[in-house]
Scaffold this active site. Structure first.
Site, short mmCIF file in Angstrom:
data_model
loop_
_atom_site.label_atom_id
_atom_site.label_comp_id
_atom_site.label_asym_id
_atom_site.label_seq_id
_atom_site.Cartn_x
_atom_site.Cartn_y
_atom_site.Cartn_z
NE ARG A 195 -3.58 0.14 2.60
CZ ARG A 195 -3.42 1.11 3.47
NH1 ARG A 195 -2.45 1.08 4.35
NH2 ARG A 195 -4.22 2.16 3.47
CE1 TYR B 245 -6.33 0.64 7.91
CE2 TYR B 245 -6.31 0.75 5.51
CZ TYR B 245 -6.18 1.37 6.74
OH TYR B 245 -5.90 2.71 6.79
CG ASP C 271 -7.60 3.37 2.49
OD1 ASP C 271 -7.19 3.49 3.66
OD2 ASP C 271 -6.84 3.12 1.53
#
Length: 362
Positions: free
Chosen positions: A167, A342, A344
């Site tokens: 990432r 996870y 965003d």
């Protein structure tokens, strides 16, 4: 809806506009979950109460959706890092490389130099450490990632998946924009007004300070659960591992650190970073400033879970909970906690749109 964060707010709005009546139960006394923002009464600074959130996406539909409810102002995340008593620019870029090694490389020279430092015997990196050693070499890994990662996760980087490091970009030019997405910005009024306006519909009723338990599911036609996956089952097979954050808040006059985010990558420094919140709204001007020192640790039963912990060897406990969730009727697990991954903010919103549209199509 179990929760009033982004996931449930987007799903609630989509379903409400289609004519469904929605009840949102939120155990906190505010909406927006960990994206909650509020004005500091003394300084006037817009504070990201649970740590900073920066919106970035390539998903034009998601970008248009959030801009329908609030005004987003341009914002570029330019992170700095303190390591070995020196300050560098992140993500690793040509300036970082030249400063760190005391060189004046061109882009092609820097690329060749870093490749010469990389461990080319690693052909398919499986762990965080292998990914780092393969693509940036031991010096940059030790300086910028190893200590920070140990503080953030308290897990040997050999046991963390390579996807975490994937990432984070490495650039062979002087671009210090932390993200590479087409659309980047901050909501002018903060994230809480965004969620409030998503939930502002005559078919949506919001109850703050009131949570939802698995035993309550039968009261509703369908439940969208954005709380912890293991929490739905009362943690009866054990607790999934999460990281939580502690914030040490401090204030002062003027500009305290000169940037929004300063990472502290040395393992000897107990906190991972300091964030100065007024820099997240550069269009505003404030004489005083509010900062957070950020500490990461294991999430206990009374803590707020932030980051799910995934290891290279997999997780049998997670697989058992996921198998049970797939067999549930009348419940859909959503969001970072409900799906134990996870995400965003833009991915969270996209996933919520997909869930709502699938429900309406079905």
């Amino acid at each position: 809806m179990a929760g009033a964060g982004l996931s449930c707010a987007v799903i609630a709005r989509e379903l409400a506009e289609a004519g469904h009546r929605i009840t949102v139960l939120e155990k906190r006394l505010h909406v927006a979950g960990n994206c909650h923002t509020e004005r500091d009464p003394r300084s006037g600074v817009l504070v990201h109460v649970y740590g900073p959130h920066i919106f970035h996406t390539d998903d034009e539909e998601v970008w248009n959706l959030v801009n329908r409810y609030v005004t987003f102002r341009p914002y570029v995340n330019r992170v700095k890092a303190t390591t070995g008593g020196r300050v560098f620019s992140l993500p690793i870029n040509l300036l970082t490389i030249n400063q760190f090694f005391g060189k004046t490389f061109s882009p092609s020279e820097a690329r060749a130099f870093i490749e010469s430092r990389a461990d080319r015997s690693i052909t398919e990196p499986k762990s965080f450490e292998e990914q780092a050693l393969r693509f940036i070499g031991p010096e940059l890994y030790e300086a910028f990632f190893k200590g920070y990662t140990l503080k953030q996760w308290e897990v040997d980087p050999k046991r963390l998946p390579a996807s975490i490091l994937k990432r984070l970009p490495v650039r062979f030019n002087y671009d210090d924009n932390y993200f590479f997405h087409r659309f980047q910005g901050m909501p002018e009024e903060g994230y809480t007004p965004l969620v409030q306006r998503l939930l502002d519909h005559p078919n949506i009723t919001v109850h703050l300070g009131e949570g939802l338990a698995a035993a309550d599911v039968a009261r509703f036609d369908h439940v969208y659960w954005s709380g912890p996956l293991d929490g739905y089952y009362g943690f009866d097979e054990g607790r999934l591992p999460y990281r939580t954050l502690d914030f040490e808040r401090f204030e002062g006059e003027g500009d305290i650190q000169g940037c929004a985010v300063m990472n502290y990558t040395d393992a000897s420094v107990p906190y991972t970073r300091i964030t100065e919140h007024k820099h997240f709204a550069p269009w505003e001007s404030h004489e005083r400033s509010v900062c957070y020192r950020e500490f990461s640790r294991h999430c206990g039963p009374e803590d707020i879970p932030y980051y799910p912990v995934h290891l290279t060897e997999g997780d049998a406990l997670l697989q058992r909970y996921q198998a049970r969730a797939r067999n549930e009727r009348g419940v859909t697990f959503v969001g970072r906690l409900g799906t134990y991954r996870y995400m965003d903010m833009d991915v969270t919103i996209r996933a919520a749109l997909d869930v709502a549209r699938a429900a309406l199509a079905g």
